[in-house]
Scaffold this active site. Structure first.
Site, PDB file in Angstrom:
ATOM      1  N   TYR A 298      -7.470  -1.154   2.947  1.00  0.00           N
ATOM      2  CA  TYR A 298      -7.939  -0.456   1.742  1.00  0.00           C
ATOM      3  C   TYR A 298      -6.533  -0.566   0.644  1.00  0.00           C
ATOM      4  O   TYR A 298      -5.507  -0.317   0.893  1.00  0.00           O
ATOM      5  CB  TYR A 298      -8.057   1.135   1.973  1.00  0.00           C
ATOM      6  CG  TYR A 298      -8.676   1.286   3.174  1.00  0.00           C
ATOM      7  CD1 TYR A 298      -9.657   0.622   3.646  1.00  0.00           C
ATOM      8  CD2 TYR A 298      -8.017   2.414   4.126  1.00  0.00           C
ATOM      9  CE1 TYR A 298     -10.262   1.083   5.054  1.00  0.00           C
ATOM     10  CE2 TYR A 298      -8.685   2.551   5.352  1.00  0.00           C
ATOM     11  CZ  TYR A 298      -9.781   2.193   5.817  1.00  0.00           C
ATOM     12  OH  TYR A 298     -10.066   2.170   6.830  1.00  0.00           O
ATOM     13  N   ASP A 300      -5.952   1.396  -2.489  1.00  0.00           N
ATOM     14  CA  ASP A 300      -6.252   2.774  -2.667  1.00  0.00           C
ATOM     15  C   ASP A 300      -6.122   2.769  -4.404  1.00  0.00           C
ATOM     16  O   ASP A 300      -7.069   3.744  -5.041  1.00  0.00           O
ATOM     17  CB  ASP A 300      -5.346   3.759  -2.357  1.00  0.00           C
ATOM     18  CG  ASP A 300      -5.759   4.010  -0.656  1.00  0.00           C
ATOM     19  OD1 ASP A 300      -6.904   4.205  -0.472  1.00  0.00           O
ATOM     20  OD2 ASP A 300      -4.822   4.225  -0.102  1.00  0.00           O
ATOM     21  N   GLY A 302      -6.421  -0.115  -6.585  1.00  0.00           N
ATOM     22  CA  GLY A 302      -7.377  -1.426  -7.038  1.00  0.00           C
ATOM     23  C   GLY A 302      -8.586  -1.120  -6.625  1.00  0.00           C
ATOM     24  O   GLY A 302      -9.817  -1.522  -7.380  1.00  0.00           O
ATOM     25  N   GLY A 382     -10.018   9.770   1.075  1.00  0.00           N
ATOM     26  CA  GLY A 382     -10.691   9.698   2.346  1.00  0.00           C
ATOM     27  C   GLY A 382      -9.981  10.439   3.331  1.00  0.00           C
ATOM     28  O   GLY A 382      -9.792  11.719   3.166  1.00  0.00           O
ATOM     29  N   TYR A 384      -6.519  10.520   4.224  1.00  0.00           N
ATOM     30  CA  TYR A 384      -5.175  10.757   3.662  1.00  0.00           C
ATOM     31  C   TYR A 384      -5.148  11.287   2.334  1.00  0.00           C
ATOM     32  O   TYR A 384      -6.027  11.542   1.601  1.00  0.00           O
ATOM     33  CB  TYR A 384      -4.493   9.425   3.625  1.00  0.00           C
ATOM     34  CG  TYR A 384      -3.880   8.991   4.816  1.00  0.00           C
ATOM     35  CD1 TYR A 384      -2.627   9.729   5.148  1.00  0.00           C
ATOM     36  CD2 TYR A 384      -4.151   7.934   5.647  1.00  0.00           C
ATOM     37  CE1 TYR A 384      -1.898   9.292   6.344  1.00  0.00           C
ATOM     38  CE2 TYR A 384      -3.595   7.581   6.979  1.00  0.00           C
ATOM     39  CZ  TYR A 384      -2.492   8.153   7.277  1.00  0.00           C
ATOM     40  OH  TYR A 384      -1.864   7.881   8.383  1.00  0.00           O
ATOM     41  N   TYR A 386      -1.972  11.962  -0.533  1.00  0.00           N
ATOM     42  CA  TYR A 386      -0.728  11.210  -1.329  1.00  0.00           C
ATOM     43  C   TYR A 386      -0.119  12.240  -2.246  1.00  0.00           C
ATOM     44  O   TYR A 386      -0.813  12.408  -3.281  1.00  0.00           O
ATOM     45  CB  TYR A 386      -0.929   9.955  -1.596  1.00  0.00           C
ATOM     46  CG  TYR A 386      -1.316   8.917  -0.394  1.00  0.00           C
ATOM     47  CD1 TYR A 386      -0.473   8.286   0.322  1.00  0.00           C
ATOM     48  CD2 TYR A 386      -2.646   8.515  -0.593  1.00  0.00           C
ATOM     49  CE1 TYR A 386      -0.839   7.478   1.359  1.00  0.00           C
ATOM     50  CE2 TYR A 386      -2.989   7.566   0.684  1.00  0.00           C
ATOM     51  CZ  TYR A 386      -2.282   7.002   1.433  1.00  0.00           C
ATOM     52  OH  TYR A 386      -2.398   6.049   2.417  1.00  0.00           O
ATOM     53  N   HIS A 430      -0.789   1.158  11.387  1.00  0.00           N
ATOM     54  CA  HIS A 430      -1.084   0.863  10.301  1.00  0.00           C
ATOM     55  C   HIS A 430       0.391   0.996   9.417  1.00  0.00           C
ATOM     56  O   HIS A 430       1.197   1.230   9.660  1.00  0.00           O
ATOM     57  CB  HIS A 430      -2.347   1.514   9.450  1.00  0.00           C
ATOM     58  CG  HIS A 430      -1.908   2.889   9.548  1.00  0.00           C
ATOM     59  ND1 HIS A 430      -1.989   3.821  10.442  1.00  0.00           N
ATOM     60  CD2 HIS A 430      -1.352   3.915   8.376  1.00  0.00           C
ATOM     61  CE1 HIS A 430      -1.846   4.941  10.274  1.00  0.00           C
ATOM     62  NE2 HIS A 430      -1.336   5.203   8.972  1.00  0.00           N
ATOM     63  N   TYR A 569       1.162 -14.533 -11.248  1.00  0.00           N
ATOM     64  CA  TYR A 569       2.179 -14.402 -12.332  1.00  0.00           C
ATOM     65  C   TYR A 569       3.383 -15.180 -12.339  1.00  0.00           C
ATOM     66  O   TYR A 569       3.873 -15.538 -13.385  1.00  0.00           O
ATOM     67  CB  TYR A 569       2.610 -12.552 -12.567  1.00  0.00           C
ATOM     68  CG  TYR A 569       1.571 -11.712 -12.695  1.00  0.00           C
ATOM     69  CD1 TYR A 569       0.199 -12.017 -12.912  1.00  0.00           C
ATOM     70  CD2 TYR A 569       1.847 -10.368 -12.289  1.00  0.00           C
ATOM     71  CE1 TYR A 569      -0.831 -10.986 -12.913  1.00  0.00           C
ATOM     72  CE2 TYR A 569       1.076  -9.490 -12.209  1.00  0.00           C
ATOM     73  CZ  TYR A 569      -0.390  -9.689 -12.662  1.00  0.00           C
ATOM     74  OH  TYR A 569      -1.350  -8.833 -12.661  1.00  0.00           O
TER      75      TYR A 569
END
Length: 632
Positions: A298, A300, A302, A382, A384, A386, A430, A569
């Site tokens: 995931y 989170d 973008g 979800g 988690y 943060y 993870h 970039y």
């Protein structure tokens, strides 16, 4: 700056916080342009900040405010990238996205809401639940971003993948009961199930995950006395229209739904340090290669715009002390203003001893206490939660600490790639990988980066006793040079120096980025996630400033095939020696869950530090007053 045409949207600075009037004005412009139909929803809304030169040159007067909006038609899957001037009340630009090339807009709440209905109309899903003896009404669907894999039939289509979790009653936390061996691939536009993958019945774990149940918590721990934090004379900082002043620090605070908290024009004692600091992306790749889980990762920022779910913080629960809160004004799926009350918390914290010495010759005995200004917010996404905490210290240090808590994602097959955290319940391995975008202005715009680390000196003529060690410094001169890994064994750091300014000792003024040196992306370089999260393969990227290069994984992350963002970039390989440069720092956690992380995870921390190195001629905190007359 463009002349303001609408007094209701007037602000005093290009970086002033977003107002409800501006959100409303943007919606009126899009509606007037015929871009908001019955099924059209906002997938993204944020200020379109002016280029750096305009902001730095601003000295008052009228301000034009532009906002970027991604629109998604739920009925057709069409999407548009638009820019609107809230002040001039005009549509500045609009481009229809090509999903196969550009990727998809973020997943939005309106799509989460119908997932269970779609699954419960799919015979293969119902048959899989029946084989497990589970009633569909008791299953909570968890729709997740699909990523991009070798499924040509998904190209250009808006997809999600969904797991099921059994919920035994309304207050039951379903994360404890994963329905494993089962996943559904869903077409979000047509609201149909493409395929159901069922690898066989796996027993659903039965242990409770209800950490908020008093019986689970047990009797309250005895002996903890209240901690009261008071500032009898009030707080030491001021806030005015997003501008914060504290001690020698001066900065602006912003907020948007993709990056969350942003810091702007950070200066110490009137000298610029960093023009803009934010967390520009975060990715959570999982390590389980099982047929139903290999795709699980995931972005989170973008893919989900995680900061749109920011908590309203509460005194005594989330923050202690003499608190100043800031609200955050966003837009909901329909483009209406949505204000998150108390989204940002500002307060001071005592941080122990700042400096101290007792001298054996003079008898001098001096001590000063450190304190820091904390600017923070918390967002659940979800399973988690943060927290992002920016710290400013009295000695010129800047620090970012990211806190991860909440509930670990679960499966029912603990084994080689997961920890058993309860009987039959696994928590897959993870990573949480963050990308900080640091637009540096160390005493001005002409900056460069030197990679500095400890170097052993072989025993020999100049080092006869073998005790010597030295410092190695290498200038990173181009964007190809500026793709670097951390090296904890050599104490590698990156000095951002001004190539035109020196201190009283003739040394270039600078700030040092101190990484924590934890692993970057562990997935195979040939993997899909490595292509899509290229930023996470290096601890540091140094690029030339470009106002269009804002996000580490590119503008449109959801279902983008890869290669966007930082890998793209740096293909220009621009000069970064004595230029206006941006540092992108990857940092994070590699999480092998513990039983102690269940049923709710104690906070785990990660981050980095920026410390002055030669920026000052001596200790800049000598003038901090003694804490008490008895301390002299």
């Amino acid at each position: 700056m463009t002349t303001v045409s609408d007094p209701s949207t007037r602000v005093v600075h290009p970086l002033s916080p977003t107002t409800e009037a501006e959100v409303a004005a943007v919606r009126e412009v899009l509606a007037g342009a015929g871009m908001l139909g019955e099924h059209v929803r906002y997938a993204f809304f944020a200020p379109e900040e002016p280029v750096k030169s305009e902001v730095l040159a601003f000295d008052g007067g009228d301000v034009e405010r532009r906002f970027r909006v991604l629109l998604l038609d739920l009925a057709t899957g069409q999407s548009w990238d638009t820019v609107v001037s809230a002040t001039a009340r005009e549509l500045v630009s609009a481009r229809e996205l090509d999903p196969a090339r550009d990727g998809q807009p973020p997943i939005i709440d309106a799509e989460f809401e119908f997932i269970e209905d779609v699954l419960n109309a799919e015979p293969a899903w119902l048959a899989a639940l029946s084989a497990r003896g589970i009633e569909p009404a008791g299953v909570r669907a968890v729709p997740l971003s699909a990523g991009v894999y070798d499924y040509p039939e998904e190209t250009g289509r808006r997809m999600a993948r969904a797991f099921g979790f059994r919920q035994d009653h309304e207050a039951d936390h379903p994360w404890a009961h994963p329905v494993d061996g089962l996943v559904a691939y869903i077409d979000l536009t047509n609201r149909t199930v493409d395929r159901v993958i069922d690898t066989g019945v796996v027993p659903v774990p039965g242990s409770s995950g209800n950490f908020d149940d008093p019986q689970v918590q047990g009797a309250p721990l005895e002996g903890l006395k209240p901690i009261e934090i008071s500032q009898p004379e009030g707080r030491s900082f001021t806030v005015d229209d997003g501008r914060v002043r504290w001690g020698k620090w001066d900065l602006r605070v912003g907020f948007n739904e993709r990056e969350g908290l942003t810091l702007h024009q950070i200066a110490f004692d009137g000298r610029p340090v960093c023009y803009r600091a934010s967390v520009a992306e975060m990715v959570v790749p999982y390590a389980d290669p099982a047929p139903v889980r290999f795709w699980q990762n995931y972005f989170d920022c973008g893919e989900y715009m995680f900061a749109r779910y920011a908590d309203s913080l509460e005194l005594g629960c989330d923050c202690l002390g003499d608190i100043h809160y800031l609200d955050a004004t966003l837009a909901d799926d329909l483009g209406n203003p949505k204000t998150v009350r108390n989204a940002i918390c500002l307060h001071e914290e005592d941080q122990g001893v700042l400096w101290k010495h007792t001298d054996i010759f003079t008898g001098a005995r001096e001590v000063r206490r450190q304190r820091r200004l904390v600017v923070s917010f918390f967002s659940p996404i979800g399973n988690y939660d943060y927290g992002f905490y920016w710290y400013l210290y009295l000695d010129g240090t800047i620090e970012l600490e990211c806190k991860a808590t909440g509930v670990v994602f679960t499966n029912a097959t603990p084994g080689e790639y997961a920890t058993e955290v309860a009987p039959g319940l696994g928590a897959p391995f993870h990573q949480h990988l963050f990308s900080a975008r640091l637009d540096m202005t160390v005493d001005g715009l002409t900056n460069a980066v030197e990679e500095v680390e400890a170097a052993r000196v072989p025993m020999g003529g100049a080092n006869p006793y073998g005790n010597a060690f030295a410092r190695s410094a290498v200038r990173l001169r181009s964007e190809s040079d500026g793709q670097r890994d951390a090296s904890p064994g050599t104490g590698r750091v990156w000095h951002v120096v001004n190539t035109e300014r020196t201190n009283a000792l003739g040394q270039p003024v600078g700030y040092v980025l101190h990484p924590q040196g934890q692993p970057t992306l562990l997935a195979d370089p040939a993997s899909s996630i490595a292509a899509r999260a290229g930023f996470a393969t290096r601890a540091l990227w140094v690029t030339r400033y470009d106002p269009a290069q804002r996000y580490s994984a590119g503008d449109f992350v959801n279902q983008h095939p890869g290669g966007a963002g930082l890998p793209s970039y740096v293909t220009a390989d621009r000069d970064v020696d004595g230029q206006d440069i941006v540092l992108w720092h990857t940092f994070g956690l590699t999480h092998f869950p513990r039983p102690e992380d269940w049923p709710v995870m104690p906070v785990d921390r990660t981050g980095f530090t920026l410390k002055p190195a030669g920026f000052f001629d001596r200790n800049p905190a000598l003038d901090v007053p003694a804490p008490d007359s008895r301390c002299h």
